[in-house]
Design an enzyme around this catalytic site. Sequence first.
Site: not given
Length: 290
Positions: A73, A136
């Site tokens: 990510k 994340g």
Amino acid sequence: MRSNIDGHFLLIGLMAYPIRHSLSPQMQNTIYSKLNIPYVYLAFEVDQEKLPDAIKGLRALGLRGSAVSMPNKQVVCQYLDKLTPAVEMSGACNTISNDNGVLTGYNTDGMGYMRMLKEAGVNMIGKKITILGAGGAGTAIAVQAALDGVKEITIFNQKDECYTKIEAIAEKLNQNTQCQVNVLDLADKTQLRQEIATSTVLCNATGVGMKPLEGQSLITDPTMLHADLIVTDCIYSPRKTKLLEIAEQQGCKTLNGIGMMLWQGAAQIKIWTGEDAPIEYVKEKMGFND
């Protein structure tokens, strides 16, 4: 199983490692079939080493886009052409849209979480949320919550590299939104108790509660939770984590990660197709109403 796949279908990927356990392919393909959209969604086990080549392949093969999950990510942002404000602030992208060769990075995790609260009748505008974890998911939720109008966010994390990163992100949010964002040490249980006591929502954005940490909870003292608190967990397997069990015993309203997973996927589908996902249909087909 769709039987009408032909040469006009486009591919959407999911790049992560490991990823075979994900429910996203089932959910996404159920929606594309229901809406009769000529897309197929497939999972690809791509780690950070393979990611640069995977992005080149996405461009070369003309994929409509790709979902991105851990550990990619943060790393994927450097390979994209454009980033949304949420991605720029969080430094994390979970969705790539390929528009005629231009790759734009989005983050729908926070969008999915906030939509989950809205659908559950929880209005967070002007309220306070305490988030456990600055990875994340936690970062995406904090950024979106601040952008959406949440008044105060307190993020607890252990003193590791994520702590330094979230401090920098908190500073950005404090400077660019009307939200007050605080970052505190997860080891400080006294401070944790105080912050939860003044919060409307508590969110677990860590992996504590799922395998291999199933049966564990960052909150072990039930008296930290008050009956008016809404306790959420980003984990959807198991559906009821140890944290949610403790919260239910204290009379709290609880939400697991299924809603977040569905609504962040719906936001992705809106980006890729422009269509609204039939979430209630998906819940029924995937047994989430049981």
